[in-house]
Scaffold this motif. Sequence first.
Motif, PDB file in Angstrom:
ATOM      1  N   ARG A  72       0.827  -1.220   0.000  1.00 41.70           N
ATOM      2  CA  ARG A  72       0.000   0.000   0.000  1.00 41.70           C
ATOM      3  C   ARG A  72       0.850   1.254   0.000  1.00 41.70           C
ATOM      4  O   ARG A  72       0.545   2.215  -0.704  1.00 41.70           O
ATOM      5  N   ARG A  73       1.918   1.260   0.789  1.00 40.91           N
ATOM      6  CA  ARG A  73       2.725   2.495   0.838  1.00 40.91           C
ATOM      7  C   ARG A  73       3.663   2.627  -0.360  1.00 40.91           C
ATOM      8  O   ARG A  73       4.029   3.745  -0.734  1.00 40.91           O
ATOM      9  N   SER A  76       2.432   4.195  -4.246  1.00 35.46           N
ATOM     10  CA  SER A  76       2.489   5.597  -4.675  1.00 35.46           C
ATOM     11  C   SER A  76       3.589   5.835  -5.695  1.00 35.46           C
ATOM     12  O   SER A  76       3.667   6.917  -6.278  1.00 35.46           O
ATOM     13  N   ASP A 100      -4.775  -4.035  -2.820  1.00 35.20           N
ATOM     14  CA  ASP A 100      -3.820  -3.137  -2.165  1.00 35.20           C
ATOM     15  C   ASP A 100      -2.806  -2.559  -3.156  1.00 35.20           C
ATOM     16  O   ASP A 100      -2.118  -1.598  -2.830  1.00 35.20           O
ATOM     17  N   THR A 156      -3.003   1.771  -9.168  1.00 36.50           N
ATOM     18  CA  THR A 156      -3.581   0.917  -8.132  1.00 36.50           C
ATOM     19  C   THR A 156      -4.568  -0.065  -8.748  1.00 36.50           C
ATOM     20  O   THR A 156      -5.428   0.325  -9.539  1.00 36.50           O
ATOM     21  N   SER A 212     -12.222   3.562  -3.112  1.00 32.39           N
ATOM     22  CA  SER A 212     -11.783   4.536  -2.111  1.00 32.39           C
ATOM     23  C   SER A 212     -10.847   3.899  -1.089  1.00 32.39           C
ATOM     24  O   SER A 212      -9.805   4.469  -0.740  1.00 32.39           O
ATOM     25  N   ARG A 213     -11.193   2.706  -0.606  1.00 33.83           N
ATOM     26  CA  ARG A 213     -10.363   2.038   0.395  1.00 33.83           C
ATOM     27  C   ARG A 213      -9.013   1.627  -0.164  1.00 33.83           C
ATOM     28  O   ARG A 213      -8.035   1.505   0.574  1.00 33.83           O
ATOM     29  N   ASN A 215      -7.351   3.496  -2.000  1.00 37.47           N
ATOM     30  CA  ASN A 215      -6.655   4.761  -2.278  1.00 37.47           C
ATOM     31  C   ASN A 215      -6.393   4.935  -3.771  1.00 37.47           C
ATOM     32  O   ASN A 215      -5.330   5.403  -4.181  1.00 37.47           O
ATOM     33  N   THR A 218     -11.125   8.626  -7.145  1.00 39.47           N
ATOM     34  CA  THR A 218     -12.587   8.644  -7.226  1.00 39.47           C
ATOM     35  C   THR A 218     -13.042   7.964  -8.503  1.00 39.47           C
ATOM     36  O   THR A 218     -12.625   8.339  -9.600  1.00 39.47           O
TER      37      THR A 218
END
Length: 242
Positions: A72-73, A76, A100, A156, A212-213, A215, A218
């Motif tokens: 997850r981190r 990006s 994730d 993602t 949304s969860r 990340n 939208t």
Amino acid sequence: MTQPPPALSVALLEDDEALRERVLAPELKTYGFDVRTAGRPAELDAILASAAVDVVVLDVGLPDEDGFSIVRRLRSTPSLGLVLLTARDENTDRVRGLEDGADAYLAKPVAIPVLAATIRSVARRLASGPSTSTASVGADWTFHDGGWVLRSPDGTSVALTAHERCVLQLLHERRGFAVERDALIAALSDGSGDFDPHRLEMTIHRLRTKVSRANAGTLPVRAVRARGYVMLPPDAPATGRR
């Protein structure tokens, strides 16, 4: 003479030292990879801070931080490929890993040729950008794996259920135009007359929540009053009712 392309740089995070140093790393090197190894997340962070890495291969079960959290981190950084390894070959873990942001998910014990091919496949996809075989969704959103994975503009990945996949593909086919609720319900019900119409709203709600969860931004799907839903085209302003 033409210089050969540089070797793909792989960072390998595995807390089992024997597996890491005696099996995975040396075997991957025989496939031409430049392999850097780490036994803990902090060591991986140090590698990423000091060198350019193409793909990270990491175990899910780690002593300081689980692999899902690391994915997850690291997600990006869209140019960084992420391959998860786990001893648990369960669908829930596979879906979680993909949602994730992992690019691939392999179960242990993994065959080295499969791992090597997966690393090259992930690196190739990242280097070439969106594949011409994928369908464009919204503002650079794409379908992958036969439409079962939705990938956001930042890279993602979000795994889709059959109903979610059906709704998004129908909305994409008429992107920029409202799709009537009856048409969406008919596609979801597969001709069945006992389909609960409220399941359409539930499907859209779950999609938005899932995106949304993860990340992933939208989801470019909007409700159209008294009609149905519309998927916004890439150049549409991000306004309107959700």
